[in-house]
Motif scaffolding. Structure first.
Motif, PDB file in Angstrom:
ATOM      1  N   GLY A 115      31.690   0.514  19.809  1.00 12.99           N
ATOM      2  CA  GLY A 115      31.710  -0.007  18.254  1.00 12.99           C
ATOM      3  C   GLY A 115      32.112  -1.278  18.189  1.00 12.99           C
ATOM      4  N   ILE A 116      31.751  -1.856  17.011  1.00 16.09           N
ATOM      5  CA  ILE A 116      31.774  -3.318  16.621  1.00 16.09           C
ATOM      6  C   ILE A 116      33.332  -3.525  16.439  1.00 16.09           C
ATOM      7  N   ASP A 117      33.540  -4.857  16.387  1.00 12.11           N
ATOM      8  CA  ASP A 117      34.775  -5.291  16.228  1.00 12.11           C
ATOM      9  C   ASP A 117      35.541  -4.582  15.053  1.00 12.11           C
ATOM     10  N   GLY A 118      36.908  -3.847  15.151  1.00 12.10           N
ATOM     11  CA  GLY A 118      37.207  -3.367  14.057  1.00 12.10           C
ATOM     12  C   GLY A 118      36.973  -2.025  13.411  1.00 12.10           C
ATOM     13  N   ALA A 119      36.338  -1.411  14.672  1.00 14.95           N
ATOM     14  CA  ALA A 119      35.660   0.109  14.292  1.00 14.95           C
ATOM     15  C   ALA A 119      36.693   1.077  14.208  1.00 14.95           C
ATOM     16  N   GLY A 120      37.841   0.716  14.912  1.00 15.29           N
ATOM     17  CA  GLY A 120      38.905   1.703  15.080  1.00 15.29           C
ATOM     18  C   GLY A 120      39.190   2.413  16.444  1.00 15.29           C
ATOM     19  N   LYS A 121      38.436   1.523  17.536  1.00 14.23           N
ATOM     20  CA  LYS A 121      38.521   2.183  18.839  1.00 14.23           C
ATOM     21  C   LYS A 121      40.012   2.012  19.659  1.00 14.23           C
ATOM     22  N   SER A 122      40.672   1.076  19.488  1.00 11.96           N
ATOM     23  CA  SER A 122      42.141   1.051  19.963  1.00 11.96           C
ATOM     24  C   SER A 122      42.760   2.200  19.473  1.00 11.96           C
ATOM     25  N   THR A 123      42.774   2.380  17.975  1.00  6.22           N
ATOM     26  CA  THR A 123      43.636   3.263  17.315  1.00  6.22           C
ATOM     27  C   THR A 123      43.188   4.715  17.735  1.00  6.22           C
ATOM     28  N   GLN A 124      41.771   4.799  17.887  1.00  4.19           N
ATOM     29  CA  GLN A 124      41.441   6.429  18.223  1.00  4.19           C
ATOM     30  C   GLN A 124      41.714   6.572  19.722  1.00  4.19           C
TER      31      GLN A 124
ATOM     32  N   SER B  61      38.382   4.481  28.520  1.00  2.21           N
ATOM     33  CA  SER B  61      38.103   3.055  28.400  1.00  2.21           C
ATOM     34  C   SER B  61      37.639   2.614  26.984  1.00  2.21           C
ATOM     35  N   ASP B  62      38.371   1.864  26.445  1.00  2.00           N
ATOM     36  CA  ASP B  62      38.009   1.071  25.186  1.00  2.00           C
ATOM     37  C   ASP B  62      37.021  -0.038  25.400  1.00  2.00           C
ATOM     38  N   ARG B  63      35.900   0.300  25.099  1.00  3.59           N
ATOM     39  CA  ARG B  63      34.639  -0.547  25.464  1.00  3.59           C
ATOM     40  C   ARG B  63      34.240  -0.325  27.027  1.00  3.59           C
TER      41      ARG B  63
ATOM     42  N   LYS C 263      36.476  -5.833   6.701  1.00  2.76           N
ATOM     43  CA  LYS C 263      37.939  -5.870   5.774  1.00  2.76           C
ATOM     44  C   LYS C 263      38.899  -5.155   6.771  1.00  2.76           C
ATOM     45  N   ARG C 264      38.852  -4.564   7.774  1.00  2.00           N
ATOM     46  CA  ARG C 264      39.748  -3.927   8.549  1.00  2.00           C
ATOM     47  C   ARG C 264      40.592  -5.100   9.564  1.00  2.00           C
ATOM     48  N   ILE C 265      39.598  -5.763  10.035  1.00  2.00           N
ATOM     49  CA  ILE C 265      40.294  -6.891  10.816  1.00  2.00           C
ATOM     50  C   ILE C 265      40.485  -8.214  10.084  1.00  2.00           C
ATOM     51  N   ARG C 266      40.180  -8.032   8.616  1.00  2.00           N
ATOM     52  CA  ARG C 266      40.503  -9.242   7.695  1.00  2.00           C
ATOM     53  C   ARG C 266      40.129 -10.586   8.647  1.00  2.00           C
TER      54      ARG C 266
ATOM     55  N   ASN D 136      31.434   9.043  12.825  1.00  2.00           N
ATOM     56  CA  ASN D 136      31.406   8.343  11.606  1.00  2.00           C
ATOM     57  C   ASN D 136      32.806   7.541  11.160  1.00  2.00           C
ATOM     58  N   ALA D 137      32.903   6.337  11.598  1.00  2.00           N
ATOM     59  CA  ALA D 137      34.389   5.720  11.813  1.00  2.00           C
ATOM     60  C   ALA D 137      34.666   5.368  10.273  1.00  2.00           C
ATOM     61  N   LEU D 138      33.721   5.776   9.020  1.00  2.00           N
ATOM     62  CA  LEU D 138      34.278   5.440   7.686  1.00  2.00           C
ATOM     63  C   LEU D 138      35.456   6.013   7.396  1.00  2.00           C
ATOM     64  N   GLU D 139      35.792   7.436   7.761  1.00  2.00           N
ATOM     65  CA  GLU D 139      36.519   8.228   7.376  1.00  2.00           C
ATOM     66  C   GLU D 139      38.164   7.807   7.891  1.00  2.00           C
ATOM     67  N   ASP D 140      39.021   8.513   7.236  1.00  2.00           N
ATOM     68  CA  ASP D 140      40.172   7.865   7.613  1.00  2.00           C
ATOM     69  C   ASP D 140      40.608   8.004   9.052  1.00  2.00           C
ATOM     70  N   VAL D 141      41.997   7.527   9.507  1.00  2.00           N
ATOM     71  CA  VAL D 141      42.231   7.600  10.826  1.00  2.00           C
ATOM     72  C   VAL D 141      42.009   9.007  11.440  1.00  2.00           C
ATOM     73  N   ASP D 142      42.650  10.175  10.649  1.00  2.00           N
ATOM     74  CA  ASP D 142      42.764  11.453  10.769  1.00  2.00           C
ATOM     75  C   ASP D 142      41.386  12.086  10.950  1.00  2.00           C
ATOM     76  N   GLY D 143      40.520  11.566  10.050  1.00  2.00           N
ATOM     77  CA  GLY D 143      39.103  12.040   9.915  1.00  2.00           C
ATOM     78  C   GLY D 143      38.431  11.977  11.063  1.00  2.00           C
ATOM     79  N   VAL D 144      38.335  10.520  11.482  1.00  2.00           N
ATOM     80  CA  VAL D 144      37.790  10.091  12.750  1.00  2.00           C
ATOM     81  C   VAL D 144      38.378  10.779  13.892  1.00  2.00           C
ATOM     82  N   HIS D 145      39.686  11.007  14.029  1.00  2.00           N
ATOM     83  CA  HIS D 145      40.393  11.570  15.265  1.00  2.00           C
ATOM     84  C   HIS D 145      39.861  13.312  15.375  1.00  2.00           C
TER      85      HIS D 145
HETATM   86  N1  LIG Z   1      39.789   4.947  10.004  1.00  2.00           N
HETATM   87  C1  LIG Z   1      40.473   3.739   9.633  1.00  2.00           C
HETATM   88  N2  LIG Z   1      40.376   3.501   8.446  1.00  2.00           N
HETATM   89  C2  LIG Z   1      40.888   2.448   7.862  1.00  2.00           C
HETATM   90  N3  LIG Z   1      41.621   1.468   8.869  1.00  2.00           N
HETATM   91  C3  LIG Z   1      41.463   1.616  10.314  1.00  2.00           C
HETATM   92  C4  LIG Z   1      40.781   2.957  10.829  1.00  2.00           C
HETATM   93  N4  LIG Z   1      40.950   3.022  12.143  1.00  2.00           N
HETATM   94  C5  LIG Z   1      41.763   1.681  12.321  1.00  2.00           C
HETATM   95  N5  LIG Z   1      41.967   1.103  11.161  1.00  2.00           N
HETATM   96  C6  LIG Z   1      42.638  -0.155  11.210  1.00  2.00           C
HETATM   97  O1  LIG Z   1      41.727  -1.181  11.457  1.00  2.00           O
HETATM   98  C7  LIG Z   1      42.073  -2.152  12.303  1.00  2.00           C
HETATM   99  C8  LIG Z   1      41.351  -2.146  13.213  1.00  2.00           C
HETATM  100  O2  LIG Z   1      41.405  -0.962  14.186  1.00  2.00           O
HETATM  101  P1  LIG Z   1      41.460  -1.135  15.664  1.00  2.00           P
HETATM  102  O3  LIG Z   1      41.859   0.411  16.245  1.00  2.00           O
HETATM  103  O4  LIG Z   1      42.261  -2.163  16.248  1.00  2.00           O
HETATM  104  O5  LIG Z   1      39.897  -1.315  16.015  1.00  2.00           O
HETATM  105  P2  LIG Z   1      39.099  -2.126  17.335  1.00  2.00           P
HETATM  106  O6  LIG Z   1      39.722  -1.560  18.565  1.00  2.00           O
HETATM  107  O7  LIG Z   1      37.548  -1.076  17.087  1.00  2.00           O
HETATM  108  O8  LIG Z   1      38.897  -3.441  17.159  1.00  2.00           O
HETATM  109  C9  LIG Z   1      43.414  -1.947  12.481  1.00  2.00           C
HETATM  110  O9  LIG Z   1      44.327  -2.793  11.477  1.00  2.00           O
HETATM  111  C10 LIG Z   1      43.734  -0.503  12.140  1.00  2.00           C
HETATM  112  O10 LIG Z   1      44.974  -0.267  11.786  1.00  2.00           O
END
Ligand SMILES: Nc1ncnc2c1ncn2[C@@H]1O[C@H](COP(=O)(O)OP(=O)(O)O)[C@@H](O)[C@H]1O
Ligand SMILES: Cc1cn([C@H]2C[C@H](O)[C@@H](COP(=O)(O)OP(=O)(O)O)O2)c(=O)[nH]c1=O
Length: 206
Positions: A9-18, A99-101, A145-148, A184-193
């Motif tokens: 996914g693109i930068d900030g999609a939530g890959k590392s979190t998931q 693997s994250d990417r 917005k997420r990676i500000r 759909n990575a727009l959902e909240d963390v739990d919804g994506v999980h």
């Molecule tokens: N589903 C989500 N909704 C809102 N913010 C999220 C979500 N998943 C991750 N984030 C936040 O967005 C930022 C990027 O998440 P990260 O997992 O590092 O993305 P990536 O690894 O794809 O670049 C982090 O600050 C993280 O806490």
């Protein structure tokens, strides 16, 4: 043989979190999990961060930005070692590799830089195909917005332009590679999980 899962996914999609949540979910069910990423933390990955991810400021020749072809070759070299030294051995010992990417990032990003897709696919032919690729898809304005992203306006516009192209490329790749499933990575963390768990459960039941 183990199971190989990739998050893309693109930068900030939530890959590392998931990736972290999926590792925990699998471990709670008795699986031995190796969590890894590209670019790796080996000397190859460090070189890439130095030459490529610093915007090429530390390029090989007097800070000159390295060519996109050289970038693609560096990512592929990092991946060849990643497959040979970590991914293959872990799978052969029956572990789950997350693997994250992986090489789909090379296709999506280097294609967006104007390189030939077929060449990029050829260059990465050595890369074993994962059992499942989770493509975290969302609009660029949300990921930004997420990676500000803090950068000057012109830079920011360039970053947004690239990320939009990368997102489109990923969606085109999902039509070509059946192992890619869209989340759909727009959902909240739990919804994506929960979406990811459903896809992984389907894989484990095969
Ligand atoms: N589903 C989500 N909704 C809102 N913010 C999220 C979500 N998943 C991750 N984030 C936040 O967005 C930022 C990027 O998440 P990260 O997992 O590092 O993305 P990536 O690894 O794809 O670049 C982090 O600050 C993280 O806490
Ligand atoms: C693996 C890979 C990454 N990339 C890009 C995607 C990202 O913008 C960048 C890696 O950034 P990222 O995944 O965020 O790694 P880090 O956590 O070290 O910042 O490299 C490629 O262009 N090609 C590739 O083959």
């Amino acid at each position: 043989m183990g199971i190989f899962i990739v998050l893309e996914g693109i930068d900030g999609a939530g890959k590392s979190t998931q990736a972290k949540l999926l590792k925990l979910w699998l471990e709670e069910r008795g699986y031995e999990v190796v969590l890894t990423k590209e670019p790796t933390d080996t000397p190859f990955g460090k070189l890439i961060r130095k030459l490529v991810l610093t915007g090429g400021r530390e390029g090989i020749i007097d800070g000159a930005k390295i060519s996109h072809e050289a970038e693609a070759l560096l990512f592929a070299a990092d991946r060849a070692e990643h497959v040979d030294k970590l991914i293959k051995p872990a799978l052969e010992s029956g572990k789950v590799v997350i693997s994250d990417r992986y090489f789909y990032s090379s296709l999506a990003y280097q294609w967006a830089r104007g390189l030939d897709l077929e060449w990029l696919i050829d260059l990465n032919r050595f890369a074993i195909r994962p059992d499942l690729v989770l493509l975290l898809d969302l609009p660029v304005k949300e990921s930004m917005k997420r990676i500000r992203t803090r950068s000057i306006k012109t830079e920011f516009d360039k970053i947004v332009e690239l990320q939009k192209k990368v997102r489109e490329n990923y969606l085109k790749l999902a039509e070509r590679f059946p192992e890619i499933k869209i989340v759909n990575a727009l959902e909240d963390v739990d919804g994506v999980h929960r979406q990811i768990v459903a896809l992984v459960e389907a894989l484990l039941e095969k």
